[in-house]
Design a protein around this motif. Structure first.
Motif, PDB file in Angstrom:
ATOM      1  N   TYR A 134       0.960  -1.268   0.094  1.00 14.48           N
ATOM      2  CA  TYR A 134       0.023  -0.116  -0.185  1.00 14.48           C
ATOM      3  C   TYR A 134       0.770   1.150   0.015  1.00 14.48           C
ATOM      4  O   TYR A 134       0.971   2.021   0.964  1.00 14.48           O
ATOM      5  CB  TYR A 134      -0.864  -0.065   1.125  1.00 14.48           C
ATOM      6  CG  TYR A 134      -1.894  -1.129   0.989  1.00 14.48           C
ATOM      7  CD1 TYR A 134      -3.282  -0.797   0.688  1.00 14.48           C
ATOM      8  CD2 TYR A 134      -1.845  -2.644   1.534  1.00 14.48           C
ATOM      9  CE1 TYR A 134      -4.378  -1.841   0.765  1.00 14.48           C
ATOM     10  CE2 TYR A 134      -2.604  -3.378   1.187  1.00 14.48           C
ATOM     11  CZ  TYR A 134      -3.806  -3.058   1.047  1.00 14.48           C
ATOM     12  OH  TYR A 134      -4.835  -3.961   0.771  1.00 14.48           O
ATOM     13  N   THR A 136       3.052   4.166  -3.008  1.00 13.72           N
ATOM     14  CA  THR A 136       3.214   4.671  -4.500  1.00 13.72           C
ATOM     15  C   THR A 136       4.746   4.615  -4.569  1.00 13.72           C
ATOM     16  O   THR A 136       5.446   4.691  -3.907  1.00 13.72           O
ATOM     17  CB  THR A 136       2.699   6.133  -4.514  1.00 13.72           C
ATOM     18  OG1 THR A 136       3.474   6.706  -3.285  1.00 13.72           O
ATOM     19  CG2 THR A 136       1.342   6.331  -4.194  1.00 13.72           C
ATOM     20  N   VAL A 142      -1.362   5.054  -9.707  1.00 12.09           N
ATOM     21  CA  VAL A 142      -2.245   5.384  -8.524  1.00 12.09           C
ATOM     22  C   VAL A 142      -3.789   6.137  -9.104  1.00 12.09           C
ATOM     23  O   VAL A 142      -3.748   6.646 -10.119  1.00 12.09           O
ATOM     24  CB  VAL A 142      -1.676   6.528  -7.392  1.00 12.09           C
ATOM     25  CG1 VAL A 142      -1.659   7.769  -8.325  1.00 12.09           C
ATOM     26  CG2 VAL A 142      -2.401   6.428  -6.179  1.00 12.09           C
ATOM     27  N   PHE A 186      -4.148   2.338  -4.179  1.00 11.35           N
ATOM     28  CA  PHE A 186      -2.600   1.734  -4.679  1.00 11.35           C
ATOM     29  C   PHE A 186      -3.015   0.891  -5.961  1.00 11.35           C
ATOM     30  O   PHE A 186      -3.801   0.193  -5.913  1.00 11.35           O
ATOM     31  CB  PHE A 186      -2.168   1.440  -3.571  1.00 11.35           C
ATOM     32  CG  PHE A 186      -1.960   2.430  -2.541  1.00 11.35           C
ATOM     33  CD1 PHE A 186      -1.042   3.558  -2.588  1.00 11.35           C
ATOM     34  CD2 PHE A 186      -2.619   2.117  -1.285  1.00 11.35           C
ATOM     35  CE1 PHE A 186      -1.097   4.359  -1.531  1.00 11.35           C
ATOM     36  CE2 PHE A 186      -2.573   3.338   0.067  1.00 11.35           C
ATOM     37  CZ  PHE A 186      -1.747   4.368  -0.458  1.00 11.35           C
ATOM     38  N   ASP A 187      -1.877   0.573  -6.608  1.00  9.61           N
ATOM     39  CA  ASP A 187      -1.952  -0.282  -7.499  1.00  9.61           C
ATOM     40  C   ASP A 187      -1.914  -1.899  -7.422  1.00  9.61           C
ATOM     41  O   ASP A 187      -1.092  -2.319  -6.352  1.00  9.61           O
ATOM     42  CB  ASP A 187      -0.320  -0.002  -8.334  1.00  9.61           C
ATOM     43  CG  ASP A 187      -0.589  -0.633  -9.783  1.00  9.61           C
ATOM     44  OD1 ASP A 187      -1.349  -1.444 -10.144  1.00  9.61           O
ATOM     45  OD2 ASP A 187       0.779  -0.562 -10.388  1.00  9.61           O
TER      46      ASP A 187
END
Length: 201
Positions: A134, A136, A142, A186-187
């Motif tokens: 979690y 970046t 994002v 997040f990604d």
């Protein structure tokens, strides 16, 4: 599943609290194309259509969703970024977005970039969650209020994104100022990679 490419802004027409849930009634140009049980991202939050009445539709947000997102701050008349679920036979113009908002962040700075604007967002630092992905990363993806964006200059609990004039004009980034609260996701790829690393021996 979504791409983070906002279709338009819907307008909140009514808000009804039922127990710990909130029903949001909204209006947008594609309401007539919707169906009951269809999934739509609202500021990046995946919600299910539960009612359609003329040019308006209603979705329900439960307590968990309200606790993790900025939906509980919405008022009648507010503009919400909306995106229908992604068609698998189309181009992925953004990135893989689940519509599962992880937490909120606050805009702490805005800087002019000769036409575009840099927005800096700060979120709560949780080292255990960071270990699980979690976070970046520079040039990673994002989602902010449902908008797929590229990360610039991330720190432990902040990141910057560059917003071009088109995005600012056609999403609710036009209303974001210092102090505004936004939803972030997040990604998902970063979360999977972090999870795999936890089980390596």
């Amino acid at each position: 599943m979504f791409s983070g490419i906002v279709e338009e802004m819907a307008t909140v027409k009514a808000i009804q609290k039922t127990g710990e849930n909130i029903d949001f009634t909204l209006e947008c140009s594609f309401t007539q194309e919707l169906k009951i049980d269809q999934s739509i991202a609202h500021n990046g939050v995946c919600l299910t259509v539960v009612d359609i009445d003329g040019g308006q539709y209603t979705v329900t947000a439960m307590k968990e969703t309200l606790d993790r997102s900025n939906l509980g701050l919405l008022q009648v008349g507010d503009s919400v970024n909306v995106e229908r679920s992604m068609m698998m036979n189309g181009r992925l113009d953004g990135h893989i977005v689940q519509g599962h908002v992880d937490e909120v962040a606050t805009c702490v700075r805005m800087d002019d970039a000769d036409g575009s604007t840099y927005f800096t967002f700060e979120y709560k630092l949780d080292r255990e969650m960071a270990r699980k992905g979690y976070i970046t990363v520079d040039k990673g993806s994002v989602t902010v209020n449902g908008v797929s964006l590229t990360v610039c200059e991330p720190t432990e609990n902040t990141f910057k994104v560059a917003i071009i004039p088109y995005t600012r004009e056609n999403t609710n980034f036009r209303y974001i100022t210092v102090g505004s609260v936004v939803n972030i996701e997040f990604d998902i790829l970063g979360k999977y990679i972090a999870r795999m690393g936890m089980y390596q021996v």
